[in-house]
Motif scaffolding. Structure first.
Motif, mmCIF file in Angstrom:
data_model
loop_
_atom_site.group_PDB
_atom_site.id
_atom_site.type_symbol
_atom_site.label_atom_id
_atom_site.label_comp_id
_atom_site.label_asym_id
_atom_site.label_seq_id
_atom_site.Cartn_x
_atom_site.Cartn_y
_atom_site.Cartn_z
ATOM 1 N N ASP A 1 0.800 -1.230 0.000
ATOM 2 C CA ASP A 1 0.000 0.000 0.000
ATOM 3 C C ASP A 1 0.833 1.282 0.000
ATOM 4 O O ASP A 1 0.281 2.381 -0.107
ATOM 5 N N ILE A 2 2.147 1.152 0.146
ATOM 6 C CA ILE A 2 2.993 2.356 0.214
ATOM 7 C C ILE A 2 3.757 2.557 -1.091
ATOM 8 O O ILE A 2 3.653 3.598 -1.732
ATOM 9 N N ILE A 3 4.506 1.556 -1.500
ATOM 10 C CA ILE A 3 5.291 1.674 -2.747
ATOM 11 C C ILE A 3 5.013 0.522 -3.699
ATOM 12 O O ILE A 3 5.639 0.436 -4.755
ATOM 13 N N GLY A 4 4.074 -0.341 -3.341
ATOM 14 C CA GLY A 4 3.815 -1.526 -4.156
ATOM 15 C C GLY A 4 3.315 -1.238 -5.547
ATOM 16 O O GLY A 4 3.527 -2.026 -6.474
ATOM 17 N N TRP B 1 9.191 5.777 1.974
ATOM 18 C CA TRP B 1 8.745 4.545 2.617
ATOM 19 C C TRP B 1 9.291 4.442 4.039
ATOM 20 O O TRP B 1 8.552 4.114 4.971
ATOM 21 N N VAL B 2 10.580 4.740 4.215
ATOM 22 C CA VAL B 2 11.189 4.692 5.554
ATOM 23 C C VAL B 2 10.490 5.661 6.495
ATOM 24 O O VAL B 2 10.135 5.316 7.628
ATOM 25 N N LYS B 3 10.260 6.892 6.026
ATOM 26 C CA LYS B 3 9.621 7.901 6.874
ATOM 27 C C LYS B 3 8.188 7.517 7.232
ATOM 28 O O LYS B 3 7.731 7.763 8.354
ATOM 29 N N SER B 4 7.475 6.912 6.278
ATOM 30 C CA SER B 4 6.095 6.507 6.561
ATOM 31 C C SER B 4 6.066 5.372 7.579
ATOM 32 O O SER B 4 5.173 5.322 8.436
ATOM 33 N N MET B 5 7.018 4.464 7.513
ATOM 34 C CA MET B 5 7.109 3.383 8.495
ATOM 35 C C MET B 5 7.412 3.934 9.876
ATOM 36 O O MET B 5 6.826 3.505 10.883
ATOM 37 N N MET B 6 8.311 4.916 9.943
ATOM 38 C CA MET B 6 8.648 5.536 11.225
ATOM 39 C C MET B 6 7.448 6.302 11.780
ATOM 40 O O MET B 6 7.187 6.274 12.987
#
Length: 376
Positions: A102-105, A120-125
């Motif tokens: 759902d983020i970069i797929g 993606w890293v920032k959204s996970m954090m």
């Protein structure tokens, strides 16, 4: 409906024949393909398009011309894994569905770049995901991009150089018990699990390794007595537990046993068959981490705290405690690393390096020498 049959060649390799009935000529048709995946794809397209090979072929060619998305590449990477355990496949599938799709797929794999991955890293954090989770999922993405590179979807892996949050643990996350502090817990531990708890702290084995040991893994007559660690409890794709390989290849190891522990193990080994679990519940079943923690470990720690213990250790801290005792006794880093089953001494040093008395003293001595020029 189209059908698939498998053919075994003289060299023992396989080919796959897809058969269908042409809707125009009403004749039976067949096509041999090299892989089962190709056969399944052709069958699915034939069944979805009234057995028309022309339409199915057009769909295949169109799909081949289209650049796959990140999610499709990760899925293909998972499908191409050689002999993965069902638990591994399940874990990777969850990572893909929860943290990638759902983020970069949706991004075409040849368009994925540093900016997308940074987002993606920032959204996970922002979602509060633990640094280790981010590292693990990034590892899956990077491995999938290596696969994409080999399949010539992309010229190079875009994951290289992406900055990830630090997973360095604060020193106080690993708790170390003194001998007297451990004894406070052992004294109030349920009688059934005193030997098991002592084994954990005297060998530094992981919970899943210790509970998977068989009687045959223990050799109390060897010089010195030993236990062979070569397996651990794993969880499969249906969340069922089974005995599999250790966490890493280095996890397979032989540990020397001290005399006090040998005395404790004698009653567990005597008159028992080699294929029985060494440590069991009263019913002879495996010791479940969650139940041991809830019904024995937590009550023992609470009781010990009521009698003066100031720490609240986890079960895994018995492994840390074992390492700290070895360090205090002057055991070298290589020996500790092998005993714990670490892949390298670097891992051991990162976790326990701050406890090494020689290093602490060497730093203090070096500082003293460096200031001798201005301190009188």
């Amino acid at each position: 409906m189209a059908s698939i049959s498998t053919r075994i060649k003289k060299d023992a390799s396989k080919s796959y024949m897809v058969r269908w009935r042409d809707p125009k000529s009403h004749t039976n048709q067949g096509l041999t393909v090299a892989t089962e995946a190709e056969a399944e794809t052709l069958k699915r397209l034939l069944d979805a398009n009234g057995q028309s090979f022309e339409i199915a072929q057009h769909a295949i060619l169109s799909n081949q011309a289209r650049v796959p998305t990140v999610a499709e590449v990760v899925q293909e990477h998972i499908d191409l894994l050689i002999r993965p355990s069902s638990g591994t496949v399940r874990t990777y599938q969850v990572m893909l569905d929860r943290h990638i799709r759902d983020i970069i797929g949706h991004i075409p794999v040849d368009k994925l770049d540093y900016r997308h991955l940074n987002h993606w890293v920032k959204s996970m954090m922002a979602k509060g995901k633990a640094p280790k989770t981010i590292h693990n999922v990034h590892g899956l993405i990077s491995a999938a991009m290596n696969t994409a590179e080999m399949l010539q979807y992309i010229p190079k892996n875009p994951c290289r150089g992406v900055q990830l949050p630090s997973i360095d643990k604060a020193e106080d996350e690993a708790m170390f018990l003194t001998h007297s502090e451990f004894n406070m817990i052992l004294e109030v531990m349920g009688e059934r699990y005193k030997t098991f708890t002592s084994f954990l702290v005297m060998t530094g084995t992981r919970f899943g390794e210790a509970t998977a040991l068989k009687v045959a893994d223990v050799d109390l007559l060897a010089k010195p007595p030993t236990v062979r660690v070569n397996k651990a409890w794993k969880r499969d794709g249906k969340s069922q537990f089974y005995i599999g390989a250790t966490k890493t290849g280095a996890g397979k190891r032989t540990i020397g046993l001290n005399p006090a522990l040998v005395d404790l193990l004698v009653p567990l080994v005597a008159s028992r068959t080699g294929d029985e679990l060494l440590f069991t519940t009263p019913k002879g079943e495996r010791i479940v981490h969650r139940l041991y923690w809830h019904f024995y470990w937590v009550p023992a720690v609470k009781a010990a705290r009521a009698h003066g213990l100031r720490k609240s250790p986890r079960i895994h801290d018995l492994r840390h405690t074992h390492a700290s005792w070895l360090i205090q006794d002057g055991v070298n880093l290589f020996t500790i690393s092998r005993r714990l089953g670490h892949t390298s001494t670097r891992t051991t040093e990162q976790v326990y390096g701050h406890l090494m008395p020689e290093a602490l003293q060497a730093g203090a001595d070096a500082t003293e020498r460096s200031i001798s020029g201005f301190v009188r």
